[in-house]
Scaffold this active site. Structure first.
Site, PDB file in Angstrom:
ATOM      1  N   ASP A  89       0.849  -1.194   0.000  1.00  0.00           N
ATOM      2  CA  ASP A  89       0.000   0.000   0.000  1.00  0.00           C
ATOM      3  C   ASP A  89       0.886   1.245   0.000  1.00  0.00           C
ATOM      4  O   ASP A  89       1.890   1.317   0.693  1.00  0.00           O
ATOM      5  CB  ASP A  89      -0.917   0.004   1.229  1.00  0.00           C
ATOM      6  CG  ASP A  89      -2.066   0.989   1.075  1.00  0.00           C
ATOM      7  OD1 ASP A  89      -3.214   0.544   0.932  1.00  0.00           O
ATOM      8  OD2 ASP A  89      -1.814   2.218   1.089  1.00  0.00           O
ATOM      9  N   HIS A 121     -10.477  -5.227  -3.479  1.00  0.00           N
ATOM     10  CA  HIS A 121      -9.156  -5.501  -2.916  1.00  0.00           C
ATOM     11  C   HIS A 121      -9.315  -5.779  -1.432  1.00  0.00           C
ATOM     12  O   HIS A 121     -10.266  -5.323  -0.795  1.00  0.00           O
ATOM     13  CB  HIS A 121      -8.204  -4.322  -3.134  1.00  0.00           C
ATOM     14  CG  HIS A 121      -8.718  -3.026  -2.605  1.00  0.00           C
ATOM     15  ND1 HIS A 121      -9.644  -2.275  -3.295  1.00  0.00           N
ATOM     16  CD2 HIS A 121      -8.480  -2.370  -1.441  1.00  0.00           C
ATOM     17  CE1 HIS A 121      -9.941  -1.187  -2.593  1.00  0.00           C
ATOM     18  NE2 HIS A 121      -9.251  -1.223  -1.453  1.00  0.00           N
ATOM     19  N   HIS A 125     -11.459  -6.884 -13.171  1.00  0.00           N
ATOM     20  CA  HIS A 125     -12.097  -5.691 -12.596  1.00  0.00           C
ATOM     21  C   HIS A 125     -13.460  -6.057 -12.023  1.00  0.00           C
ATOM     22  O   HIS A 125     -14.408  -6.296 -12.763  1.00  0.00           O
ATOM     23  CB  HIS A 125     -12.254  -4.580 -13.637  1.00  0.00           C
ATOM     24  CG  HIS A 125     -12.875  -3.347 -13.039  1.00  0.00           C
ATOM     25  ND1 HIS A 125     -12.139  -2.415 -12.354  1.00  0.00           N
ATOM     26  CD2 HIS A 125     -14.159  -2.936 -12.979  1.00  0.00           C
ATOM     27  CE1 HIS A 125     -12.945  -1.463 -11.911  1.00  0.00           C
ATOM     28  NE2 HIS A 125     -14.174  -1.759 -12.280  1.00  0.00           N
TER      29      HIS A 125
HETATM   30  P1  5GP Z   1      -9.783   1.400   0.182  1.00  0.00           P
HETATM   31  O1  5GP Z   1      -9.859   2.718   0.906  1.00  0.00           O
HETATM   32  O2  5GP Z   1     -10.457   1.480  -1.166  1.00  0.00           O
HETATM   33  O3  5GP Z   1     -10.219   0.227   0.991  1.00  0.00           O
HETATM   34  O4  5GP Z   1      -8.248   1.143  -0.058  1.00  0.00           O
HETATM   35  C1  5GP Z   1      -7.516   1.742  -1.077  1.00  0.00           C
HETATM   36  C2  5GP Z   1      -6.067   1.662  -0.690  1.00  0.00           C
HETATM   37  O5  5GP Z   1      -5.289   1.895  -1.850  1.00  0.00           O
HETATM   38  C3  5GP Z   1      -5.631   2.700   0.361  1.00  0.00           C
HETATM   39  O6  5GP Z   1      -5.091   2.036   1.488  1.00  0.00           O
HETATM   40  C4  5GP Z   1      -4.597   3.542  -0.375  1.00  0.00           C
HETATM   41  O7  5GP Z   1      -3.523   3.935   0.458  1.00  0.00           O
HETATM   42  C5  5GP Z   1      -4.139   2.616  -1.485  1.00  0.00           C
HETATM   43  N1  5GP Z   1      -3.690   3.290  -2.689  1.00  0.00           N
HETATM   44  C6  5GP Z   1      -4.288   4.347  -3.294  1.00  0.00           C
HETATM   45  N2  5GP Z   1      -3.610   4.690  -4.404  1.00  0.00           N
HETATM   46  C7  5GP Z   1      -2.563   3.818  -4.498  1.00  0.00           C
HETATM   47  C8  5GP Z   1      -1.498   3.668  -5.433  1.00  0.00           C
HETATM   48  O8  5GP Z   1      -1.375   4.399  -6.433  1.00  0.00           O
HETATM   49  N3  5GP Z   1      -0.609   2.668  -5.214  1.00  0.00           N
HETATM   50  C9  5GP Z   1      -0.715   1.845  -4.125  1.00  0.00           C
HETATM   51  N4  5GP Z   1       0.220   0.896  -3.992  1.00  0.00           N
HETATM   52  N5  5GP Z   1      -1.713   1.950  -3.223  1.00  0.00           N
HETATM   53  C10 5GP Z   1      -2.622   2.930  -3.409  1.00  0.00           C
HETATM   54 ZN    ZN Z   2     -10.179  -2.200 -12.025  1.00  0.00          ZN
END
Ligand code: 5GP
Ligand code: ZN
Length: 116
Positions: free
Chosen positions: A32, A102, A48
């Site tokens: 992350d 995810h 997707h």
């Molecule tokens: P959600 O909030 O959708 O459950 O989790 C999304 C996660 O993706 C967050 O923990 C955020 O830090 C991570 N994230 C967002 N953009 C990127 C990116 O460009 N690369 C990586 N490796 N993680 C990302």
């Molecule tokens: Zn996607």
């Protein structure tokens, strides 16, 4: 959002870079970018799927692969003991910010309950 606009589709297809810790035909696991714990891995199906709400019966095996990978990575990253958390955020109130399914594998610190 279509797959063409999707951040995790771009990472899965290597259009955007990421620190990849595991990859196979179905799944990619990356660090992350903004870790919420000493270990913070995202386990992402290459297909997707916008969120858990879009799951179909044909995804059942994929979900099993995700959980097996989570346990395997936890072991490799030395968090199997004392323990870790596997999290899916679904939808706006669930805290989902990237609309491509995810799971967060989090470890290396204590986690409270209930979550914030
Ligand atoms: P959600 O909030 O959708 O459950 O989790 C999304 C996660 O993706 C967050 O923990 C955020 O830090 C991570 N994230 C967002 N953009 C990127 C990116 O460009 N690369 C990586 N490796 N993680 C990302
Ligand atoms: Zn996607």
């Amino acid at each position: 959002m279509t797959a063409a606009d999707c951040l995790f589709c771009k990472i899965a297809s290597k259009t955007l870079p990421a620190k990849v810790v595991y990859e196979d035909d179905l799944l990619i696991a990356i660090e992350d970018i903004n870790p919420a714990a000493p270990v913070h891995i995202l386990i992402i199906p290459k297909e997707h799927i916008s969120s858990l709400n879009e799951l179909q019966v044909n995804h059942v095996a994929l979900l099993g692969q995700i959980q097996l990978l989570a346990a395997r990575l936890a072991s490799q990253l030395n968090i199997a003991e004392p323990g870790y958390r596997l999290v899916n955020n679904c939808g706006e109130m669930g805290g989902q910010t990237v609309m491509h399914l995810h799971y967060h594998l989090l470890g290396g610190r204590n986690f409270g309950w209930p979550p914030g």
